[in-house]
Write a protein that holds these residues in place. Structure first.
Motif, mmCIF file in Angstrom:
data_model
loop_
_atom_site.group_PDB
_atom_site.id
_atom_site.type_symbol
_atom_site.label_atom_id
_atom_site.label_comp_id
_atom_site.label_asym_id
_atom_site.label_seq_id
_atom_site.Cartn_x
_atom_site.Cartn_y
_atom_site.Cartn_z
ATOM 1 N N ASP A 94 0.825 -1.214 0.000
ATOM 2 C CA ASP A 94 0.000 0.000 0.000
ATOM 3 C C ASP A 94 0.859 1.263 0.000
ATOM 4 O OD1 ASP A 94 -2.333 -1.470 -0.040
ATOM 5 O OD2 ASP A 94 -2.533 -1.505 2.158
ATOM 6 N N GLU A 95 1.939 1.244 0.771
ATOM 7 C CA GLU A 95 2.814 2.416 0.832
ATOM 8 C C GLU A 95 3.531 2.625 -0.513
ATOM 9 O OE1 GLU A 95 4.086 2.449 5.558
ATOM 10 O OE2 GLU A 95 5.094 1.063 4.170
ATOM 11 N N ILE A 96 3.911 1.520 -1.131
ATOM 12 C CA ILE A 96 4.564 1.624 -2.440
ATOM 13 C C ILE A 96 3.602 2.192 -3.481
ATOM 14 C CG2 ILE A 96 5.511 0.258 -4.343
ATOM 15 C CD1 ILE A 96 6.722 -1.596 -2.229
ATOM 16 N N LYS A 97 2.366 1.702 -3.483
ATOM 17 C CA LYS A 97 1.361 2.193 -4.438
ATOM 18 C C LYS A 97 1.090 3.678 -4.234
ATOM 19 C CE LYS A 97 -0.939 -2.267 -5.091
ATOM 20 N NZ LYS A 97 -2.173 -3.059 -4.874
ATOM 21 N N ALA A 98 1.118 4.119 -2.974
ATOM 22 C CA ALA A 98 0.893 5.536 -2.681
ATOM 23 C C ALA A 98 2.004 6.398 -3.275
ATOM 24 C CB ALA A 98 0.808 5.746 -1.167
ATOM 25 N N LYS A 99 3.256 5.927 -3.203
ATOM 26 C CA LYS A 99 4.379 6.674 -3.768
ATOM 27 C C LYS A 99 4.256 6.772 -5.294
ATOM 28 C CE LYS A 99 8.145 6.132 -0.425
ATOM 29 N NZ LYS A 99 8.583 7.543 -0.503
ATOM 30 N N VAL A 100 3.848 5.665 -5.928
ATOM 31 C CA VAL A 100 3.662 5.676 -7.379
ATOM 32 C C VAL A 100 2.533 6.619 -7.759
ATOM 33 C CG1 VAL A 100 3.028 4.292 -9.398
ATOM 34 C CG2 VAL A 100 4.572 3.342 -7.670
ATOM 35 N N ASN A 101 1.439 6.568 -7.020
ATOM 36 C CA ASN A 101 0.270 7.395 -7.317
ATOM 37 C C ASN A 101 0.560 8.880 -7.133
ATOM 38 O OD1 ASN A 101 -2.614 7.406 -8.033
ATOM 39 N ND2 ASN A 101 -2.888 8.269 -5.987
ATOM 40 N N ASP A 102 1.436 9.216 -6.169
ATOM 41 C CA ASP A 102 1.776 10.620 -5.911
ATOM 42 C C ASP A 102 2.854 11.137 -6.856
ATOM 43 O OD1 ASP A 102 -0.054 10.659 -3.871
ATOM 44 O OD2 ASP A 102 1.420 10.254 -2.283
ATOM 45 N N GLY A 103 3.396 10.255 -7.676
ATOM 46 C CA GLY A 103 4.413 10.675 -8.631
ATOM 47 C C GLY A 103 5.806 10.782 -8.046
ATOM 48 N N GLU A 104 6.033 10.261 -6.844
ATOM 49 C CA GLU A 104 7.368 10.298 -6.250
ATOM 50 C C GLU A 104 8.323 9.367 -6.995
ATOM 51 O OE1 GLU A 104 7.500 9.915 -1.988
ATOM 52 O OE2 GLU A 104 5.494 10.768 -1.763
ATOM 53 N N VAL A 105 7.783 8.283 -7.531
ATOM 54 C CA VAL A 105 8.557 7.355 -8.361
ATOM 55 C C VAL A 105 7.728 7.042 -9.597
ATOM 56 C CG1 VAL A 105 9.846 6.317 -6.452
ATOM 57 C CG2 VAL A 105 7.641 5.350 -7.123
ATOM 58 N N SER A 106 8.383 6.553 -10.645
ATOM 59 C CA SER A 106 7.667 6.284 -11.887
ATOM 60 C C SER A 106 6.907 4.968 -11.838
ATOM 61 C CB SER A 106 8.636 6.276 -13.062
ATOM 62 O OG SER A 106 9.612 5.257 -12.895
ATOM 63 N N SER A 107 7.458 3.972 -11.128
ATOM 64 C CA SER A 107 6.841 2.646 -11.098
ATOM 65 C C SER A 107 7.478 1.825 -9.985
ATOM 66 C CB SER A 107 7.017 1.937 -12.444
ATOM 67 O OG SER A 107 8.389 1.866 -12.784
ATOM 68 N N ALA A 108 6.993 0.595 -9.833
ATOM 69 C CA ALA A 108 7.536 -0.295 -8.804
ATOM 70 C C ALA A 108 7.327 -1.743 -9.220
ATOM 71 C CB ALA A 108 6.867 -0.032 -7.455
ATOM 72 N N ILE A 109 8.170 -2.609 -8.702
ATOM 73 C CA ILE A 109 8.019 -4.053 -8.887
ATOM 74 C C ILE A 109 8.077 -4.725 -7.525
ATOM 75 C CG2 ILE A 109 9.059 -6.162 -9.829
ATOM 76 C CD1 ILE A 109 10.006 -4.584 -12.202
ATOM 77 N N ILE A 110 7.039 -5.461 -7.195
ATOM 78 C CA ILE A 110 6.983 -6.196 -5.933
ATOM 79 C C ILE A 110 7.156 -7.676 -6.250
ATOM 80 C CG2 ILE A 110 5.596 -6.757 -3.911
ATOM 81 C CD1 ILE A 110 4.151 -4.104 -4.270
ATOM 82 N N ILE A 111 8.140 -8.294 -5.597
ATOM 83 C CA ILE A 111 8.518 -9.678 -5.896
ATOM 84 C C ILE A 111 7.982 -10.613 -4.809
ATOM 85 C CG2 ILE A 111 10.461 -11.229 -6.359
ATOM 86 C CD1 ILE A 111 12.098 -8.602 -6.933
#
Length: 413
Positions: A94-111
């Motif tokens: 959830d915290e990672i998705k929030a960062k992506v949604n706010d534009g702090e990072v371009s994307s993420a990969i969860i393994i």
């Protein structure tokens, strides 16, 4: 007599240039294009500002089950080749998705570990409509995981080398003739030449028709001969168009170096193959290509008497222009083929094709000379036809002339 003809030619050229530069539509269109060029080079900056100014190509990598044994940090050593900065994070989903949604990072990969021997890679983006999974990153993660599993087998260095060798790709061609140059720069220069020649030449037709309707032509015809009028107007509009193109080029270069990333400029706009010889060739083909199309447009402009008929009268020439451009453009896929050489010699496509062959280093001296001779001959033939039809049709204030009327007019003395 020749002195008078030259003086008349100079007079018509100056008159045409003053007329073009004095048009409000010309000044407004020039300003609009300059503004669009500056805005176009600022697109990356606008995107950054919309995203709060902190947007970057940073990707979060999350390995909550530690399947990679902390080896994900090694991906940052391949940042240049993979195109991302990697943030190895211990945040929850959830915290990672929030960062992506706010534009702090371009994307993420969860393994995460999947069923049996599967590994799940969840690619997180703000909007999936245009999202394309980063193949290079996914392949690297796959190779890294396989290598980690191989290392757990306690194999020797020789065994490891045999199992996972380094593949080196070497490109070799079967043809003797090598092709060089930056393909992006080639296409860009081809497009610039096309629009420069097309829009400058189009103005000749528009100018002639407008002057016919305003009766200015009657004054010109009584003071000089039709040949001087056609050539003077063609040269005048060409000079104005060339100045306009130089202005656009200067604005584009200043904007590129002012607003674009230095690395992007180096990769996309590699001008190492742009030599003084190529510059001379481009100028020659611009001048000859412009004259060929401008004289064709002068012909169509003399056959109509109302500005609203210009578009339909110019359609055949526009089609010829498009055929010439696309013939040169699509033969770039096989630059050493016979079709590309044919496009470099054909008068309607040589202005767009031959400079690219010179840039790629595949144009021989005889090809360039032969192409220029053909183009000069084409210009002379078109000029003869255009001037003769112009001479006989210039005072025609009736309806638009048909092809049959044009042929009949050409045959008249």
């Amino acid at each position: 007599m020749k002195s008078n003809n030259f003086r008349d030619l100079l007079t018509v050229t100056k008159f045409t240039m003053r007329d073009m530069l004095g048009r409000k539509s010309f000044r407004i269109s020039t300003i609009i294009i300059v503004v669009l060029i500056v805005l176009g080079f600022n697109v990356p900056n606008f995107i950054n500002s919309i995203n709060g100014g902190d947007f970057s190509d940073t990707m979060i990598l999350s390995d909550p089950e530690n399947l990679y044994n902390g080896a994900l940090d090694s991906l940052n050593q391949a940042e240049d080749s993979l195109g991302y900065k990697f943030d190895i994070s211990s945040l929850n989903a959830d915290e990672i998705k929030a960062k992506v949604n706010d534009g702090e990072v371009s994307s993420a990969i969860i393994i995460n570990r999947g069923t049996e021997n599967n590994i799940n890679l969840n690619y997180i983006v703000k909007n999936s409509a245009t999202a394309i999974p980063p193949t290079a990153v996914l392949d690297t993660l796959n190779s890294l995981y396989v290598n980690l599993q191989i290392q757990k087998l306690n194999l020797s260095a020789e065994q490891l080398a045999k199992i996972s060798p380094e593949f080196q790709v070497n490109i070799e061609q079967t043809e003797d003739q090598e092709v060089g140059g930056n393909i992006f720069v080639m296409m860009l220069l081809s497009c610039v030449l096309f629009f420069a020649i097309y829009f400058c030449a189009y103005q000749v037709s528009s100018s002639i028709t407008i002057e016919k309707t305003s009766k200015i032509m009657e004054t010109l015809v009584t003071s000089t001969n039709p040949r001087t009028i056609v050539l003077g107007k063609t040269i005048g509009i060409g000079l104005v168009g060339l100045m306009q193109i130089v202005l656009f080029a200067i604005v584009a270069i200043i904007s590129a170096y002012s607003f674009l990333n230095a690395e992007l400029l180096e990769n996309l706009f590699d001008m190492s193959s742009f030599t003084p010889y190529l510059a001379i060739i481009m100028i020659i083909y611009f001048i000859l290509g412009y004259f060929a199309y401008a004289l064709m447009y002068a012909l169509t402009g003399s056959t109509v008497s109302k500005p609203e008929d210009i578009q339909s009268a110019n359609t055949p020439i526009a089609i010829i222009t498009m055929i010439g451009f696309y013939l040169a453009y699509f033969t770039l896929t096989d630059p050493t083929g016979n079709l590309n050489l044919f496009a470099a010699l054909l008068p309607i496509s040589s202005p767009f094709c031959m400079p690219l062959r010179v840039m790629m280093g595949i144009a021989s001296g005889w090809e360039v000379a032969f192409s220029i001779i053909i183009l000069v001959a084409a210009c002379a033939i078109i000029a003869h036809i255009a001037i003769k039809i112009y001479s006989n049709a210039i005072l025609n204030y009736g309806t638009k002339m048909s092809l049959k009327d044009i042929i009949r007019t050409y045959k008249e003395k």
